[in-house]
Design a protein around this motif. Sequence first.
Motif, PDB file in Angstrom:
ATOM      1  N   GLN A 196       1.088  -0.626  -0.123  1.00  0.00           N
ATOM      2  CA  GLN A 196       0.231  -0.003  -0.600  1.00  0.00           C
ATOM      3  C   GLN A 196       0.792   0.483  -0.228  1.00  0.00           C
TER       4      GLN A 196
ATOM      5  N   VAL B   5       0.167   3.446  -3.456  1.00  0.00           N
ATOM      6  CA  VAL B   5      -1.018   4.304  -3.463  1.00  0.00           C
ATOM      7  C   VAL B   5      -0.142   5.759  -4.262  1.00  0.00           C
TER       8      VAL B   5
ATOM      9  N   LYS C 150      -6.758   1.308  -2.710  1.00  0.00           N
ATOM     10  CA  LYS C 150      -5.611   0.245  -1.516  1.00  0.00           C
ATOM     11  C   LYS C 150      -5.961   0.305  -0.290  1.00  0.00           C
TER      12      LYS C 150
ATOM     13  N   SER D  87      -8.081  -3.079   0.131  1.00  0.00           N
ATOM     14  CA  SER D  87      -7.060  -4.001   0.047  1.00  0.00           C
ATOM     15  C   SER D  87      -7.224  -4.310   1.424  1.00  0.00           C
TER      16      SER D  87
END
Length: 304
Positions: A268, A272, A283, A286
Amino acid sequence: MNAPVSLNGDIPVGNWIDRWIPAPARPYLRLMRLDRPIGTWLLLFPCWWSSALAAEGWPDIRLFILFAVGAVVMRGAGCTVNDIADHKFDALVARTQGRPIPSGAVSVPQALAFLALQLLVGLAILLQLPPFAVMVGAASLLLVFPYPLMKRITWWPQAWLGLTFNWGALLGWAAVTGEIGLPALVLYAAGILWTLGYDTIYAHQDKEDDIMVGIKSTALRLGDSTPAWLVGFYGGTLALVGVAGWLAGLSWAFWPGLALAGLQLAWQVRTVDIDDGADCLDKFKSNRFFGWALLAAIIGGKLA
């Protein structure tokens, strides 16, 4: 063949709610965000982690089911509280104008009545737990109701959300042991840092609109330095989860699972794009995979 799902602001249109649910009920299910379950997962995982951490061997499946149903209901209640408090702001923001209250599909009095119904259902679920756990669960409302005000008075509303969304780390332990132990407190602190990470990413979707309507967030406070802060938030999360697992006496099998969960957080941070709203949302969502990986690590550490 099903019609494709599209978006009206942040409201999915053409999904299972439109296909299967009678029209009068649809706005209420959308008020609960039942068609966007990621928030329920983020509320549920700390309950599951903690109850698994406190268990002797396999976690109690009955508790897992109660927590799952409770997370659906109480996440819905939290969303209802938030939308009642924010409906005037939501009407000014393109992404939220289609929500049930600002769009006029649900009035504020109707939303309040629906909130009362959800809280009664939540209470019925909570009363299935031991008496001390009931008190712990009821205390969470002291955090739920002030939350919508935080974005008006502090740059760190995500910290208050962390206090609220990770209360299950205390509740899960209390439901198993009848008390709040040190591992649960450390896990709670880890969850707060986790929430600071994922909800800061989420808040980057709304930077321009938040500035326009005068709402504060960590996304605005941290700005371009957000990735560096994410390293701290997520690094602290992993360190504290490790301490909680050590305090709970988890076996060697916990550590590879924790490392796998850590890789998800590192991904992440590494990938990102805080200026791409769609990527921030991806993200944020996730984190469900982080939740499952950590749950598997805890159960593995109990059983191996």
